[in-house]
Design a protein around this motif. Structure first.
Motif, PDB file in Angstrom:
ATOM      1  N   SER A  27       0.810  -1.247   0.015  1.00 49.24           N
ATOM      2  CA  SER A  27      -0.092   0.021   0.261  1.00 49.24           C
ATOM      3  C   SER A  27       0.749   1.081   0.133  1.00 49.24           C
ATOM      4  O   SER A  27       2.096   1.209   0.127  1.00 49.24           O
ATOM      5  N   GLY A  28       0.262   2.475  -0.111  1.00 49.07           N
ATOM      6  CA  GLY A  28       0.767   3.675  -0.116  1.00 49.07           C
ATOM      7  C   GLY A  28       1.955   3.838  -1.054  1.00 49.07           C
ATOM      8  O   GLY A  28       1.757   3.591  -2.297  1.00 49.07           O
ATOM      9  N   GLN A  29       2.978   4.412  -0.866  1.00 48.52           N
ATOM     10  CA  GLN A  29       4.090   4.621  -1.980  1.00 48.52           C
ATOM     11  C   GLN A  29       4.679   3.431  -2.528  1.00 48.52           C
ATOM     12  O   GLN A  29       5.021   3.408  -3.526  1.00 48.52           O
ATOM     13  N   ALA A  30       4.833   2.334  -1.555  1.00 53.44           N
ATOM     14  CA  ALA A  30       5.450   0.939  -2.070  1.00 53.44           C
ATOM     15  C   ALA A  30       4.427   0.373  -3.207  1.00 53.44           C
ATOM     16  O   ALA A  30       4.907  -0.139  -3.906  1.00 53.44           O
ATOM     17  N   ALA A  31       3.205   0.866  -3.136  1.00 56.85           N
ATOM     18  CA  ALA A  31       2.260   0.302  -4.118  1.00 56.85           C
ATOM     19  C   ALA A  31       2.191   0.958  -5.313  1.00 56.85           C
ATOM     20  O   ALA A  31       2.287   0.497  -6.729  1.00 56.85           O
ATOM     21  N   ASP A  32       2.686   2.338  -5.388  1.00 56.71           N
ATOM     22  CA  ASP A  32       3.026   2.927  -6.569  1.00 56.71           C
ATOM     23  C   ASP A  32       4.187   2.477  -7.301  1.00 56.71           C
ATOM     24  O   ASP A  32       4.256   2.254  -8.475  1.00 56.71           O
ATOM     25  N   ILE A  33       5.235   2.245  -6.427  1.00 55.52           N
ATOM     26  CA  ILE A  33       6.675   1.694  -7.057  1.00 55.52           C
ATOM     27  C   ILE A  33       6.350   0.194  -7.627  1.00 55.52           C
ATOM     28  O   ILE A  33       6.779   0.161  -8.724  1.00 55.52           O
ATOM     29  N   PHE A  34       5.754  -0.485  -6.904  1.00 55.03           N
ATOM     30  CA  PHE A  34       5.544  -2.124  -7.096  1.00 55.03           C
ATOM     31  C   PHE A  34       4.431  -1.897  -8.732  1.00 55.03           C
ATOM     32  O   PHE A  34       4.730  -2.617  -9.499  1.00 55.03           O
ATOM     33  N   GLY A  35       3.649  -0.770  -8.831  1.00 54.84           N
ATOM     34  CA  GLY A  35       2.680  -0.605 -10.087  1.00 54.84           C
ATOM     35  C   GLY A  35       3.656  -0.395 -11.124  1.00 54.84           C
ATOM     36  O   GLY A  35       3.241  -1.153 -12.268  1.00 54.84           O
ATOM     37  N   ILE A  36       4.474   0.434 -10.818  1.00 57.24           N
ATOM     38  CA  ILE A  36       5.298   0.699 -12.047  1.00 57.24           C
ATOM     39  C   ILE A  36       6.324  -0.578 -12.562  1.00 57.24           C
ATOM     40  O   ILE A  36       6.464  -0.724 -13.635  1.00 57.24           O
ATOM     41  N   LEU A  37       6.910  -1.288 -11.411  1.00 59.29           N
ATOM     42  CA  LEU A  37       7.681  -2.345 -11.863  1.00 59.29           C
ATOM     43  C   LEU A  37       6.720  -3.234 -12.594  1.00 59.29           C
ATOM     44  O   LEU A  37       7.078  -4.149 -13.472  1.00 59.29           O
ATOM     45  N   THR A  38       5.401  -3.281 -12.140  1.00 57.32           N
ATOM     46  CA  THR A  38       4.534  -4.318 -12.797  1.00 57.32           C
ATOM     47  C   THR A  38       4.188  -4.040 -14.227  1.00 57.32           C
ATOM     48  O   THR A  38       4.006  -4.981 -15.154  1.00 57.32           O
ATOM     49  N   ILE A  39       4.017  -2.686 -14.458  1.00 57.36           N
ATOM     50  CA  ILE A  39       3.826  -2.328 -15.848  1.00 57.36           C
ATOM     51  C   ILE A  39       4.839  -2.889 -16.753  1.00 57.36           C
ATOM     52  O   ILE A  39       4.817  -3.170 -17.856  1.00 57.36           O
ATOM     53  N   ILE A  40       6.201  -2.492 -16.398  1.00 59.40           N
ATOM     54  CA  ILE A  40       7.439  -3.006 -17.062  1.00 59.40           C
ATOM     55  C   ILE A  40       7.506  -4.319 -17.145  1.00 59.40           C
ATOM     56  O   ILE A  40       7.725  -4.910 -18.354  1.00 59.40           O
ATOM     57  N   ALA A  41       6.956  -5.306 -16.175  1.00 52.23           N
ATOM     58  CA  ALA A  41       7.102  -6.554 -16.391  1.00 52.23           C
ATOM     59  C   ALA A  41       6.189  -6.999 -17.356  1.00 52.23           C
ATOM     60  O   ALA A  41       6.635  -7.986 -18.033  1.00 52.23           O
ATOM     61  N   ILE A  42       4.907  -6.409 -17.414  1.00 48.30           N
ATOM     62  CA  ILE A  42       3.926  -6.883 -18.224  1.00 48.30           C
ATOM     63  C   ILE A  42       4.531  -6.426 -19.812  1.00 48.30           C
ATOM     64  O   ILE A  42       4.306  -7.551 -20.765  1.00 48.30           O
ATOM     65  N   ALA A  43       5.036  -5.383 -20.088  1.00 48.36           N
ATOM     66  CA  ALA A  43       5.736  -4.959 -21.191  1.00 48.36           C
ATOM     67  C   ALA A  43       6.275  -6.139 -21.635  1.00 48.36           C
ATOM     68  O   ALA A  43       6.709  -6.468 -22.912  1.00 48.36           O
ATOM     69  N   ILE A  44       7.587  -6.515 -20.735  1.00 50.01           N
ATOM     70  CA  ILE A  44       8.568  -7.444 -21.071  1.00 50.01           C
ATOM     71  C   ILE A  44       7.845  -8.459 -21.527  1.00 50.01           C
ATOM     72  O   ILE A  44       8.252  -9.677 -22.457  1.00 50.01           O
ATOM     73  N   LEU A  45       6.894  -9.143 -20.596  1.00 51.51           N
ATOM     74  CA  LEU A  45       6.018 -10.365 -20.903  1.00 51.51           C
ATOM     75  C   LEU A  45       5.678 -10.474 -22.137  1.00 51.51           C
ATOM     76  O   LEU A  45       5.743 -11.560 -23.079  1.00 51.51           O
TER      77      LEU A  45
END
Length: 326
Positions: A27-45
């Motif tokens: 949650s919070g700021q950690a969730a925002d960072i995790f969301g960015i990492l997830t988007i990058i991972a999806i693009a690579i996928l």
């Protein structure tokens, strides 16, 4: 028992992510960072998906256009129609957000890996399954947002912009996929040398999305809104939907005169919905919505379809390729 239930490591890890998000949500700021990492991972996928798809298989399978038309009719017409017809019953039973998730699942493309794998196990037309399932995912990047805009947000949100959602999906999913196809001669040989790492990244990116989606849902009070009775009803509804579609996918190809290998390919491609593409699409399409409740139906349907298709594929594997299907 796990093999009989088609519970592989990936399926178990999905349930682990749900449990982890339930007790330790990000949650919070950690969730925002995790969301960015997830988007990058999806693009690579999707870049890796593009690199894995064989052009030869596409050329061989694309000639079988009648099979693909039937599969697409099931995927993008029959499923949504059944979802819409069930609305008067499901909205009071499941409530609006879960029904949105159910209808969103009906608008998704077919699976790729499992459709091909089950067709292969059942001794079906693998080349056509590769082409049909892959094209379903590519076309789904355009069709699914349009169906969502018409059937879900068309009545719920007047300011929903389908064009913007399609562009976002194209940038996140299709552009990396095309880059993977272009660079396939250079990337695919390297992928073959490290299959375990590629598979881990393939599954890991989906697990990241599931964890992030359920974390935000848990923080918003998901399990206060979805109790045991509602979860049971959702499992029952998904099972009924799968049964109806599978019966039609079994008998309609027979009536239309397809041979047995084609019948098997149609059955496995037309009766399933993708979790791998569905969860990333939901993240783009349902911004500001309870994402955990939106993706819950596809997660449940995904596991049910794996269990049922695994049993059927193993049964058909013991029959000759030309023997009529029961």
């Amino acid at each position: 028992m796990l093999k009989f239930l088609a519970l592989d490591r990936f399926t178990i890890l999905i349930f682990v992510m749900v449990l982890l998000a339930t007790f330790l949500p990000v949650s919070g700021q950690a969730a925002d960072i995790f969301g960015i990492l997830t988007i990058i991972a999806i693009a690579i996928l999707f870049f890796l998906h593009g690199a894995k798809l064989s052009r030869e298989a596409v050329i061989q399978g694309i000639k079988h256009w009648k099979l693909h038309v039937l599969v697409f009719t099931f995927t993008f017409a029959l499923f949504p129609i059944l979802g819409l017809l069930a609305k008067p019953v499901l909205v009071p039973m499941l409530r609006q957000e879960l029904y949105w998730g159910f209808l969103f699942m009906c608008c998704l493309p077919s699976t790729v890996q499992s459709s091909i794998a089950f067709t292969s196990v059942a001794k079906g037309n693998v080349a056509s399954a590769v082409c049909s399932a892959s094209f379903s995912n590519i076309i789904g990047m355009f069709i699914t947002p349009i169906l969502v805009s018409l059937f879900i947000f068309g009545q719920a949100q007047n300011d929903y912009d389908a064009t913007s959602s399609i562009l976002n999906i194209l940038l996140l999913l299709l552009v990396p996929f095309i880059l993977g196809q272009i660079l396939r001669p250079y990337v695919f040989p390297k992928m073959q040398k490290i299959p375990s790492i590629v598979k881990a990244f393939d599954q890991g990116s989906i697990l990241m999305v599931v964890y992030g989606a359920f974390s935000s849902a848990v923080v918003a009070g998901l399990w206060h809104e979805v109790d045991g009775n509602t979860l049971f009803l959702l499992i029952l509804v998904c099972s009924i939907l799968l049964t109806i579609v599978m019966l039609l996918a079994h008998y309609v190809p027979k009536w239309l005169g397809f041979n047995v290998p084609d019948q098997k390919a149609i059955f496995f491609c037309a009766s399933k919905k993708t979790l791998a593409s569905g969860v990333p699409m939901a993240q783009v399409l349902f911004i500001g919505q309870p994402l955990g409740m939106i993706v819950l139906p596809i997660m449940i349907f995904h596991q049910i379809q794996l269990m049922v298709c695994g049993i059927i594929a193993n049964y058909w594997a013991n029959r000759t390729s030309s023997e009529p299907l029961e």
